[in-house]
Design a protein around this motif. Structure first.
Motif, short mmCIF file in Angstrom:
data_model
loop_
_atom_site.label_atom_id
_atom_site.label_comp_id
_atom_site.label_asym_id
_atom_site.label_seq_id
_atom_site.Cartn_x
_atom_site.Cartn_y
_atom_site.Cartn_z
N ASN B 1 0.82 -1.20 0.00
CA ASN B 1 0.00 0.00 0.00
C ASN B 1 0.86 1.26 0.00
OD1 ASN B 1 -2.55 -0.91 -0.24
ND2 ASN B 1 -3.10 -0.68 1.94
N LEU B 2 0.43 2.24 -0.79
CA LEU B 2 1.22 3.46 -0.92
C LEU B 2 0.47 4.65 -0.34
CD1 LEU B 2 2.51 2.96 -4.53
CD2 LEU B 2 3.88 2.89 -2.45
N THR B 3 1.21 5.54 0.26
CA THR B 3 0.63 6.76 0.80
C THR B 3 1.15 7.94 0.01
OG1 THR B 3 0.73 5.71 2.96
CG2 THR B 3 0.28 8.07 2.93
N GLN B 4 0.24 8.79 -0.40
CA GLN B 4 0.65 10.02 -1.09
C GLN B 4 1.16 11.01 -0.05
OE1 GLN B 4 0.65 11.19 -4.59
NE2 GLN B 4 1.93 12.56 -3.40
N THR B 5 2.39 11.44 -0.19
CA THR B 5 2.94 12.43 0.76
C THR B 5 2.55 13.84 0.29
OG1 THR B 5 5.01 12.50 -0.47
CG2 THR B 5 4.90 10.98 1.38
N SER B 6 2.77 14.81 1.17
CA SER B 6 2.45 16.21 0.84
C SER B 6 3.74 16.96 0.54
CB SER B 6 1.76 16.90 2.01
OG SER B 6 0.54 16.30 2.27
N ILE B 7 3.62 17.94 -0.31
CA ILE B 7 4.79 18.70 -0.70
C ILE B 7 5.33 19.51 0.48
CG2 ILE B 7 3.72 20.86 -1.58
CD1 ILE B 7 6.17 18.93 -3.69
N ASP B 8 4.44 19.92 1.40
CA ASP B 8 4.93 20.71 2.54
C ASP B 8 5.65 19.86 3.59
OD1 ASP B 8 2.25 20.07 2.55
OD2 ASP B 8 1.56 22.05 3.17
N PHE B 10 8.22 18.30 2.66
CA PHE B 10 9.59 18.36 2.14
C PHE B 10 10.15 19.79 2.09
CE2 PHE B 10 7.46 14.71 0.31
CZ PHE B 10 8.35 13.69 0.59
N PHE B 11 9.28 20.72 1.74
CA PHE B 11 9.71 22.11 1.58
C PHE B 11 9.15 22.93 2.74
CE2 PHE B 11 9.43 21.42 -3.31
CZ PHE B 11 10.59 20.65 -3.27
N GLY B 12 10.03 23.64 3.43
CA GLY B 12 9.59 24.40 4.59
C GLY B 12 8.91 25.70 4.20
N ARG B 13 8.06 26.19 5.11
CA ARG B 13 7.41 27.47 4.88
C ARG B 13 8.41 28.61 5.09
NH1 ARG B 13 3.49 24.28 6.56
NH2 ARG B 13 1.58 24.36 5.35
N THR B 14 8.24 29.65 4.33
CA THR B 14 9.15 30.80 4.50
C THR B 14 8.49 31.82 5.41
OG1 THR B 14 8.27 31.79 2.48
CG2 THR B 14 10.30 30.53 2.32
#
Lengths: 257, 14
Positions: B1-8, B10-14
């Motif tokens: 089973n695969l889970t879709q990760t979120s882009i946030d 990986f990339f931090g908020r500025t």
């Protein structure tokens, strides 16, 4: 005062086509160096980042930085009123930037269309994209990448991308069966735009949603080549370079439980 | 089973 005149207005039309399905509202951040946009899709799975450098416009004027909040669907509708060969000029008054003026001049300069697009306040999160040394960088024909995504969508909702040595392999497995496409690195000196170039630090294997990749391939008309950058457990970067800038799409991977 | 990760993730908020 912001003013940007783009001789190749058709480029702006293509650019809007390549983001409007992923993102509904976004800020165009205008500065001396050019026009930038960064936005995530609603579900925070993908991020689009585009840049149009000021040198690509003639003339380009931007006294101080400001943001133009735009509904991309509305902007796209207005841009459809411009001819493919029209010169497009964007103008906004920074004091009362509640609308963006657009003018479309035909090549003979005997037909000029003028439109106003209402702007909106968009409170958007801005992410910092880290400088990454990717494990694998692939440069390949953009039409080929589009075809692979389209073909594998028939089989599954997701695709595994494996890069090793001189091969990139796209694999899909679904209820009806499975499919895979392998591309070997090639070099065509006569037609570099048709070659597949693989730069590999270490082998990579990652899974991604094909629905998003299909969306990214809306950028295909912008460039004959696409650049794919992959690293284990990192978002995939899909980039289309243009003479005056770039559009970069980032896609978060699917990870096994 | 695969889970879709979120882009946030990986990339931090500025």
């Amino acid at each position: 005062m912001f003013e940007a005149r783009l001789i190749q207005g058709g480029l702006l039309k293509k650019l809007l086509e390549s983001v409007k399905e992923l993102v509904t509202d976004a800020n165009f951040d205008c500065s001396e160096s050019g026009i930038a946009l960064q936005a995530m899709d609603n579900s925070h799975v993908a991020l689009v980042s585009l840049l149009l450098r000021s040198e690509g416009f003639d003339p380009y004027r931007c006294d101080r930085g400001f943001s133009l909040g735009v509904n991309l669907n509305s902007l796209n509708k207005i841009l459809k009123c411009a001819g493919n060969d029209d010169i497009i000029t964007l103008r906004a008054d920074d004091n009362s930037a509640d609308s963006l003026s657009l003018s479309f001049e035909n090549p003979n300069n005997d037909r000029i269309g003028e439109y106003e697009l209402k702007l909106m306040d968009i409170d958007q999160e801005h992410l910092s994209i880290p400088e990454t040394d990717y494990d694998a960088t692939i440069i390949m024909p953009s039409a080929e990448f589009q075809r692979i995504c389209r073909d594998l969508t028939v089989v599954s909702e997701s695709v595994t991308i494996d890069v090793s040595k001189d091969t990139i392999k796209f694999t899909a497995e679904g209820e009806l069966g499975s499919g895979n496409i392998k591309l070997k690195s090639t070099s065509s000196i006569d037609k570099p735009e048709e070659s597949v170039n693989i730069e590999l630090g270490q082998d990579v294997s990652l899974q991604f949603s094909l629905k998003y990749l299909m969306n990214f391939t809306k950028g295909t008309p912008l460039s004959e080549q696409v650049i794919l950058c992959l690293s284990e457990k990192m978002p995939l970067l899909v980039e289309y370079k243009m003479d005056i800038g770039y559009i970069r799409y980032y896609l978060a991977p699917k990870i096994g439980d | 089973n695969l889970t879709q990760t979120s882009i946030d993730n990986f990339f931090g908020r500025t």
